[in-house]
Write a protein that holds these residues in place. Structure first.
Motif, PDB file in Angstrom:
ATOM      1  N   GLY A 180      -6.792  -9.911  47.188  1.00 55.44           N
ATOM      2  CA  GLY A 180      -5.499 -10.688  46.719  1.00 55.44           C
ATOM      3  C   GLY A 180      -4.405  -9.611  47.487  1.00 55.44           C
ATOM      4  N   PHE A 181      -3.072 -10.305  46.929  1.00 58.39           N
ATOM      5  CA  PHE A 181      -2.229  -9.864  47.248  1.00 58.39           C
ATOM      6  C   PHE A 181      -1.163  -9.418  46.157  1.00 58.39           C
ATOM      7  CE2 PHE A 181       2.481 -10.679  48.071  1.00 58.39           C
ATOM      8  CZ  PHE A 181       3.027 -10.046  49.158  1.00 58.39           C
ATOM      9  N   ASP A 182      -0.457  -8.413  46.353  1.00 65.30           N
ATOM     10  CA  ASP A 182       1.236  -8.333  45.527  1.00 65.30           C
ATOM     11  C   ASP A 182       1.927  -7.686  45.585  1.00 65.30           C
ATOM     12  OD1 ASP A 182       1.289  -7.403  42.616  1.00 65.30           O
ATOM     13  OD2 ASP A 182       0.440  -4.930  43.272  1.00 65.30           O
ATOM     14  N   ILE A 183       2.747  -8.049  45.037  1.00 63.65           N
ATOM     15  CA  ILE A 183       4.207  -6.683  44.986  1.00 63.65           C
ATOM     16  C   ILE A 183       4.383  -6.176  44.658  1.00 63.65           C
ATOM     17  CG2 ILE A 183       5.425  -9.054  47.035  1.00 63.65           C
ATOM     18  CD1 ILE A 183       7.296  -9.421  44.588  1.00 63.65           C
ATOM     19  N   ALA A 184       4.847  -4.893  44.078  1.00 63.22           N
ATOM     20  CA  ALA A 184       5.114  -3.837  43.725  1.00 63.22           C
ATOM     21  C   ALA A 184       6.469  -3.285  43.793  1.00 63.22           C
ATOM     22  CB  ALA A 184       3.973  -3.155  43.790  1.00 63.22           C
ATOM     23  N   GLY A 185       6.691  -2.101  42.876  1.00 62.77           N
ATOM     24  CA  GLY A 185       8.287  -1.358  42.978  1.00 62.77           C
ATOM     25  C   GLY A 185       9.175  -2.250  41.953  1.00 62.77           C
ATOM     26  N   TYR A 201       3.285 -19.068  52.202  1.00 59.48           N
ATOM     27  CA  TYR A 201       1.597 -18.768  53.306  1.00 59.48           C
ATOM     28  C   TYR A 201       0.634 -18.621  52.683  1.00 59.48           C
ATOM     29  CZ  TYR A 201      -1.326 -16.522  55.843  1.00 59.48           C
ATOM     30  OH  TYR A 201      -2.409 -15.878  56.921  1.00 59.48           O
ATOM     31  N   LEU A 202       0.792 -17.782  51.327  1.00 59.50           N
ATOM     32  CA  LEU A 202      -0.721 -17.389  50.392  1.00 59.50           C
ATOM     33  C   LEU A 202      -1.253 -18.835  50.296  1.00 59.50           C
ATOM     34  CD1 LEU A 202      -0.177 -13.793  49.415  1.00 59.50           C
ATOM     35  CD2 LEU A 202      -1.552 -14.557  50.283  1.00 59.50           C
ATOM     36  N   LYS A 203      -0.119 -19.382  49.338  1.00 56.98           N
ATOM     37  CA  LYS A 203      -0.735 -20.673  48.420  1.00 56.98           C
ATOM     38  C   LYS A 203      -0.811 -21.676  49.671  1.00 56.98           C
ATOM     39  CE  LYS A 203       3.393 -20.754  46.501  1.00 56.98           C
ATOM     40  NZ  LYS A 203       4.232 -21.866  45.787  1.00 56.98           N
ATOM     41  N   ARG A 204      -0.726 -21.794  51.321  1.00 59.83           N
ATOM     42  CA  ARG A 204      -1.032 -22.875  51.678  1.00 59.83           C
ATOM     43  C   ARG A 204      -2.438 -22.056  52.431  1.00 59.83           C
ATOM     44  NH1 ARG A 204       4.299 -21.772  53.954  1.00 59.83           N
ATOM     45  NH2 ARG A 204       3.004 -20.275  56.096  1.00 59.83           N
ATOM     46  N   GLU A 205      -2.429 -20.724  52.409  1.00 63.99           N
ATOM     47  CA  GLU A 205      -4.087 -20.800  52.871  1.00 63.99           C
ATOM     48  C   GLU A 205      -5.004 -20.157  51.275  1.00 63.99           C
ATOM     49  OE1 GLU A 205      -5.269 -19.531  55.837  1.00 63.99           O
ATOM     50  OE2 GLU A 205      -3.255 -20.145  56.865  1.00 63.99           O
ATOM     51  N   ASN A 206      -4.804 -20.769  49.985  1.00 63.37           N
ATOM     52  CA  ASN A 206      -5.410 -20.887  49.020  1.00 63.37           C
ATOM     53  C   ASN A 206      -5.949 -19.930  48.624  1.00 63.37           C
ATOM     54  OD1 ASN A 206      -4.941 -23.649  48.706  1.00 63.37           O
ATOM     55  ND2 ASN A 206      -6.818 -23.437  51.252  1.00 63.37           N
ATOM     56  N   ASN A 207      -4.808 -18.606  48.956  1.00 61.05           N
ATOM     57  CA  ASN A 207      -4.954 -17.223  48.993  1.00 61.05           C
ATOM     58  C   ASN A 207      -5.041 -16.677  47.248  1.00 61.05           C
ATOM     59  OD1 ASN A 207      -6.737 -14.590  49.130  1.00 61.05           O
ATOM     60  ND2 ASN A 207      -5.879 -14.329  50.605  1.00 61.05           N
ATOM     61  N   HIS A 208      -5.052 -15.462  46.497  1.00 61.88           N
ATOM     62  CA  HIS A 208      -4.894 -15.416  45.265  1.00 61.88           C
ATOM     63  C   HIS A 208      -3.622 -14.326  45.858  1.00 61.88           C
ATOM     64  CE1 HIS A 208      -8.183 -17.264  43.513  1.00 61.88           C
ATOM     65  NE2 HIS A 208      -9.289 -16.754  44.463  1.00 61.88           N
ATOM     66  N   PHE A 209      -2.980 -14.446  44.565  1.00 56.89           N
ATOM     67  CA  PHE A 209      -1.706 -13.030  44.446  1.00 56.89           C
ATOM     68  C   PHE A 209      -1.533 -13.158  42.825  1.00 56.89           C
ATOM     69  CE2 PHE A 209       0.871 -17.257  45.231  1.00 56.89           C
ATOM     70  CZ  PHE A 209       1.770 -17.085  44.537  1.00 56.89           C
ATOM     71  N   LYS A 340     -12.763 -13.494  33.765  1.00 57.41           N
ATOM     72  CA  LYS A 340     -12.321 -14.487  34.275  1.00 57.41           C
ATOM     73  C   LYS A 340     -11.006 -14.855  34.265  1.00 57.41           C
ATOM     74  CE  LYS A 340     -13.354 -16.728  29.456  1.00 57.41           C
ATOM     75  NZ  LYS A 340     -12.856 -17.535  28.217  1.00 57.41           N
ATOM     76  N   SER A 341     -10.378 -13.540  35.319  1.00 56.74           N
ATOM     77  CA  SER A 341      -8.991 -13.960  35.535  1.00 56.74           C
ATOM     78  C   SER A 341      -8.760 -12.697  36.802  1.00 56.74           C
ATOM     79  CB  SER A 341      -7.931 -12.811  34.370  1.00 56.74           C
ATOM     80  OG  SER A 341      -7.634 -13.907  33.457  1.00 56.74           O
ATOM     81  N   ALA A 342     -10.377 -12.434  37.683  1.00 53.45           N
ATOM     82  CA  ALA A 342     -10.686 -11.884  38.567  1.00 53.45           C
ATOM     83  C   ALA A 342     -10.495 -12.766  40.104  1.00 53.45           C
ATOM     84  CB  ALA A 342     -11.885 -10.774  38.499  1.00 53.45           C
ATOM     85  N   PHE A 343     -10.380 -12.061  41.282  1.00 50.56           N
ATOM     86  CA  PHE A 343      -9.697 -12.812  42.059  1.00 50.56           C
ATOM     87  C   PHE A 343     -11.458 -13.171  42.737  1.00 50.56           C
ATOM     88  CE2 PHE A 343      -5.043 -12.049  42.669  1.00 50.56           C
ATOM     89  CZ  PHE A 343      -4.949 -12.467  41.125  1.00 50.56           C
ATOM     90  N   ILE A 344     -12.474 -12.893  42.294  1.00 48.78           N
ATOM     91  CA  ILE A 344     -13.367 -13.333  43.119  1.00 48.78           C
ATOM     92  C   ILE A 344     -14.467 -14.261  42.836  1.00 48.78           C
ATOM     93  CG2 ILE A 344     -13.711 -10.925  43.346  1.00 48.78           C
ATOM     94  CD1 ILE A 344     -16.240 -11.295  41.273  1.00 48.78           C
ATOM     95  N   PRO A 345     -15.175 -14.745  43.470  1.00 44.70           N
ATOM     96  CA  PRO A 345     -15.646 -16.283  43.444  1.00 44.70           C
ATOM     97  C   PRO A 345     -15.546 -16.988  41.821  1.00 44.70           C
ATOM     98  CG  PRO A 345     -15.985 -15.880  45.291  1.00 44.70           C
ATOM     99  CD  PRO A 345     -15.404 -15.096  44.743  1.00 44.70           C
TER     100      PRO A 345
END
Length: 377
Positions: A180-185, A201-209, A340-345
């Protein structure tokens, strides 16, 4: 004394309990001795101490100082020695080993690839070095009798302008160790809405963040992360407590945002020791996690920066057990929440819960009952 007398889990049981970790920074968890070794290898001469124990103490004291300048300086030192493939590989492998020895069976460890380019590495080379290091650490852990799975979260710095580039990088490596992806700072002045193109972009790619939000800046940061950006999880999210009122008679009223977070089961990546360093609470006993647990928010327990906080997952749970009289049941509740909240299947999360976490706690509870019986007989 009766069989119902409360006896907390021992430190050994807490360490052996299977734990899941969602919020841990790679550059915040180095071994002090490794920092010294890597600094020597590249000729980095700016370390404040050159003995392992003294350097570890310096990191903790700097993080506790209340000075943002000193706190940020700690990461300047760790990032400075993480600029080669060999260094990144070593740090990642040791991270996996250290977590496994602490009883962590699943971890998502985050880092910002853009912070490791000073000696000529490409973004792709950074990711591949870290991924290879995690796999090596998993192998070493297994050889020593510990089981762990580590996934990487690629982080973009919210004050920079590379979020879309890092999001695309995370998507390219999503089947190769990046989950997955994150922003920090710094939150103040750098809202997540500055990076909407990355999140879209991530939502279009059905990816987690996940998004660092609600650590220092408060409710507006949480609201933007959820309603503007669509975050799957909240990095920290501890300031959701500002939208919860507790009356003198003990009754509780949730504001609209807090109710939404609870109703939608949005995971909170709470980091108790780190939250104290950033002023979210004056003590562990006053940390919002106690109330959030009672109110059944999707609360999870995390380390954030193990080096700077002088902590581990076991240490975090020891503090919570001491402050809130938590039992192994509570530890299992937090751990299942995290899994339950992990970003794996889903099927892989379910297998980890049913085949590793629940059996592990069942065994520890049997030990605990035996201790209880021995004490009361």
């Amino acid at each position: 004394m009766t069989s119902q007398t409360y006896r907390p889990p021992s430190a050994d049981q807490i360490r052996r309990a299977p734990k899941a970790l969602l919020h841990d920074h790679l550059d915040g968890g180095l071994r002090p001795g490794t920092i010294i070794d890597l600094a020597h290898e590249i000729g980095y001469e700016s370390l404040p101490e050159h003995e392992s124990d003294k350097l570890g103490l310096w990191f903790r004291e700097a993080a506790d100082s209340g000075s943002l300048e000193r706190y940020l300086e700690t990461f300047a030192h760790t990032c400075a020695v993480m600029q080669t493939r060999d260094a990144l590989f070593r740090v990642a492998a040791e991270c996996a080993e250290d977590l496994a020895q602490d009883g962590v069976v699943y971890a998502e460890v985050r880092y910002a690839p853009e912070q490791h380019l000073e000696r000529g590495l490409t973004l792709e080379e950074v990711v591949e070095a870290v991924n290879d290091g995690f796999r090596e650490g998993e192998r070493r852990a297994l050889a020593n009798g510990y089981r762990i799975r580590v996934g990487a979260l690629l982080t973009a710095m919210r004050h920079a302008a590379r979020a879309l580039e890092i999001a695309e990088l995370a998507n390219r490596y999503r089947d190769s160790g990046v989950v997955g992806f994150d922003i920090a700072g710094a939150e103040a002045g750098f809202p997540p809405t500055r990076h909407l193109d990355a999140f879209e972009y991530l939502k279009r790619e059905n990816n987690h963040f996940t998004i660092h939000a609600g650590e220092a800046f408060g409710l507006p940061s949480i609201w933007q992360a959820l309603q503007w950006c669509g975050a799957d999880r909240l990095g920290h999210g501890v300031r959701i407590i500002d939208d919860i009122e507790v009356a003198e008679d003990g009754s509780v009223k949730l504001g609209r945002l807090a109710a939404y977070v609870r109703d939608k089961r949005i995971p909170l990546e709470l980091c108790p020791s780190s939250n104290l360093q950033t002023g979210a609470a004056a003590s562990i006993a006053e940390h919002p996690i106690g109330l959030l647990r009672k109110l059944h928010f999707r609360a999870t327990v995390n380390t954030d920066n193990r080096l700077m906080s002088g902590t581990s997952m076991s240490r975090e749970f020891e503090l919570l057990v001491d402050a809130f009289d938590y039992t192994l049941d509570d530890m299992q509740w937090f751990t299942v929440n995290a899994m339950k909240s992990a970003f794996i299947p889903f099927d892989e999360r379910l297998a980890m819960i049913n085949d590793v976490i629940k059996p592990g706690y069942a065994e520890l509870k049997s030990e605990w009952l035996f201790r209880q019986t021995a004490v009361t007989s």
